[in-house]
Design a protein around this motif. Structure first.
Motif, PDB file in Angstrom:
ATOM      1  N   TRP A   1     -24.759 -49.197 -25.388  1.00  0.00           N
ATOM      2  CA  TRP A   1     -25.587 -50.380 -25.151  1.00  0.00           C
ATOM      3  C   TRP A   1     -26.942 -50.272 -25.856  1.00  0.00           C
ATOM      4  O   TRP A   1     -27.608 -51.271 -26.071  1.00  0.00           O
ATOM      5  CB  TRP A   1     -25.812 -50.582 -23.650  1.00  0.00           C
ATOM      6  CG  TRP A   1     -26.510 -49.418 -23.010  1.00  0.00           C
ATOM      7  CD1 TRP A   1     -25.917 -48.324 -22.463  1.00  0.00           C
ATOM      8  CD2 TRP A   1     -27.916 -49.214 -22.900  1.00  0.00           C
ATOM      9  NE1 TRP A   1     -26.870 -47.437 -22.005  1.00  0.00           N
ATOM     10  CE2 TRP A   1     -28.105 -47.966 -22.253  1.00  0.00           C
ATOM     11  CE3 TRP A   1     -29.035 -49.960 -23.260  1.00  0.00           C
ATOM     12  CZ2 TRP A   1     -29.372 -47.455 -21.992  1.00  0.00           C
ATOM     13  CZ3 TRP A   1     -30.294 -49.449 -22.986  1.00  0.00           C
ATOM     14  CH2 TRP A   1     -30.452 -48.207 -22.346  1.00  0.00           C
ATOM     15  N   ILE A   2     -27.331 -49.062 -26.228  1.00  0.00           N
ATOM     16  CA  ILE A   2     -28.627 -48.858 -26.867  1.00  0.00           C
ATOM     17  C   ILE A   2     -28.626 -49.566 -28.223  1.00  0.00           C
ATOM     18  O   ILE A   2     -27.805 -49.258 -29.084  1.00  0.00           O
ATOM     19  CB  ILE A   2     -28.935 -47.352 -27.032  1.00  0.00           C
ATOM     20  CG1 ILE A   2     -28.932 -46.659 -25.664  1.00  0.00           C
ATOM     21  CG2 ILE A   2     -30.258 -47.148 -27.759  1.00  0.00           C
ATOM     22  CD1 ILE A   2     -29.026 -45.143 -25.732  1.00  0.00           C
ATOM     23  N   PRO A   3     -29.540 -50.518 -28.440  1.00  0.00           N
ATOM     24  CA  PRO A   3     -29.497 -51.368 -29.648  1.00  0.00           C
ATOM     25  C   PRO A   3     -29.557 -50.612 -30.975  1.00  0.00           C
ATOM     26  O   PRO A   3     -28.818 -50.920 -31.885  1.00  0.00           O
ATOM     27  CB  PRO A   3     -30.712 -52.282 -29.503  1.00  0.00           C
ATOM     28  CG  PRO A   3     -31.112 -52.195 -28.083  1.00  0.00           C
ATOM     29  CD  PRO A   3     -30.626 -50.873 -27.552  1.00  0.00           C
ATOM     30  N   PHE A   4     -30.452 -49.644 -31.111  1.00  0.00           N
ATOM     31  CA  PHE A   4     -30.622 -48.972 -32.402  1.00  0.00           C
ATOM     32  C   PHE A   4     -29.546 -47.924 -32.684  1.00  0.00           C
ATOM     33  O   PHE A   4     -29.606 -47.235 -33.684  1.00  0.00           O
ATOM     34  CB  PHE A   4     -32.014 -48.337 -32.499  1.00  0.00           C
ATOM     35  CG  PHE A   4     -32.275 -47.284 -31.447  1.00  0.00           C
ATOM     36  CD1 PHE A   4     -31.865 -45.985 -31.622  1.00  0.00           C
ATOM     37  CD2 PHE A   4     -32.923 -47.626 -30.261  1.00  0.00           C
ATOM     38  CE1 PHE A   4     -32.094 -45.026 -30.660  1.00  0.00           C
ATOM     39  CE2 PHE A   4     -33.166 -46.672 -29.290  1.00  0.00           C
ATOM     40  CZ  PHE A   4     -32.743 -45.370 -29.485  1.00  0.00           C
ATOM     41  N   SER A   5     -28.555 -47.822 -31.825  1.00  0.00           N
ATOM     42  CA  SER A   5     -27.523 -46.794 -31.990  1.00  0.00           C
ATOM     43  C   SER A   5     -26.332 -47.274 -32.812  1.00  0.00           C
ATOM     44  O   SER A   5     -25.370 -46.545 -32.983  1.00  0.00           O
ATOM     45  CB  SER A   5     -27.039 -46.324 -30.625  1.00  0.00           C
ATOM     46  OG  SER A   5     -26.354 -47.383 -29.965  1.00  0.00           O
ATOM     47  N   LYS A   6     -26.393 -48.489 -33.316  1.00  0.00           N
ATOM     48  CA  LYS A   6     -25.272 -49.042 -34.075  1.00  0.00           C
ATOM     49  C   LYS A   6     -25.664 -49.209 -35.541  1.00  0.00           C
ATOM     50  O   LYS A   6     -26.737 -49.695 -35.856  1.00  0.00           O
ATOM     51  CB  LYS A   6     -24.855 -50.395 -33.497  1.00  0.00           C
ATOM     52  CG  LYS A   6     -24.332 -50.313 -32.071  1.00  0.00           C
ATOM     53  CD  LYS A   6     -24.024 -51.703 -31.540  1.00  0.00           C
ATOM     54  CE  LYS A   6     -23.691 -51.663 -30.080  1.00  0.00           C
ATOM     55  NZ  LYS A   6     -24.868 -51.548 -29.226  1.00  0.00           N
TER      56      LYS A   6
END
Length: 180
Positions: free
Chosen positions: A114-119
């Motif tokens: 769910w962490i935004p910058f992890s994709k």
């Protein structure tokens, strides 16, 4: 005066060549539409730009994609490392456009995705009509992969995909080709 003229001429010529080279490249653009059912399956990596996550890989780099019920894709990347062992990393790809050609991929554990910058961006820049060869990259020109359904790719096809990558501004001189 003669030396000054030569210097000015050389600088001007270099500027013109640089401008011409820049004019030939465009920002990466994903294809309009990808049939994710056809894209799913096993792909062999033919070449990639250097990246931290593949630093230990010495051969047999593969990616396996499977479409999930929610239309995301399961991603399983694997490669052989120096001691002969196969290692792998599992992730999920989330469609970002209606054509399914722009994806965001995360390899974090499921509870942290769910962490935004992890994709990371995963754009399909070129896919042949039979889904046998693909060029994958992202908008900053930092990552690039040439994939094939077969472990080897004929030189003419490889060069054609290199030309597409160059057109999009990727530095193909840094591509790494590892054996299968």
């Amino acid at each position: 005066m003669k030396i000054l003229f030569k210097s000015v001429f050389a600088a001007t010529a270099l500027a013109i060549i640089s401008t011409m080279t820049q004019a030939e490249t465009v920002a990466p653009r994903a294809v309009d539409q990808v049939d994710i059912q056809q894209y799913a399956g096993k792909w062999y990596e033919i070449a990639h730009l250097p990246m931290y996550f593949q630093r230990k890989c010495i051969s047999d780099i593969m990616a396996q994609y499977r479409v999930n019920a929610d239309q995301t894709m399961r991603v399983l990347n694997s490669c052989r490392i120096a001691n002969g062992e196969m290692i792998s990393s599992e992730g999920v790809a989330y469609p970002q456009n209606e054509g399914n050609s722009k994806l965001k991929v995360s390899f974090l554990p499921q509870g942290l995705r769910w962490i935004p910058f992890s994709k990371g961006h995963y754009w399909l820049l070129r896919v042949d009509p039979e889904y046998k060869v693909a060029l994958v990259g992202e908008p900053s020109n930092k990552y690039l992969w040439i994939l094939s359904r077969e472990p080897q790719l004929d030189e003419a096809t490889y060069q054609s995909y290199l030309d597409t990558a160059k057109h999009y501004g990727y530095d193909v001189t840094k591509l790494i080709k590892l054996p299968h």
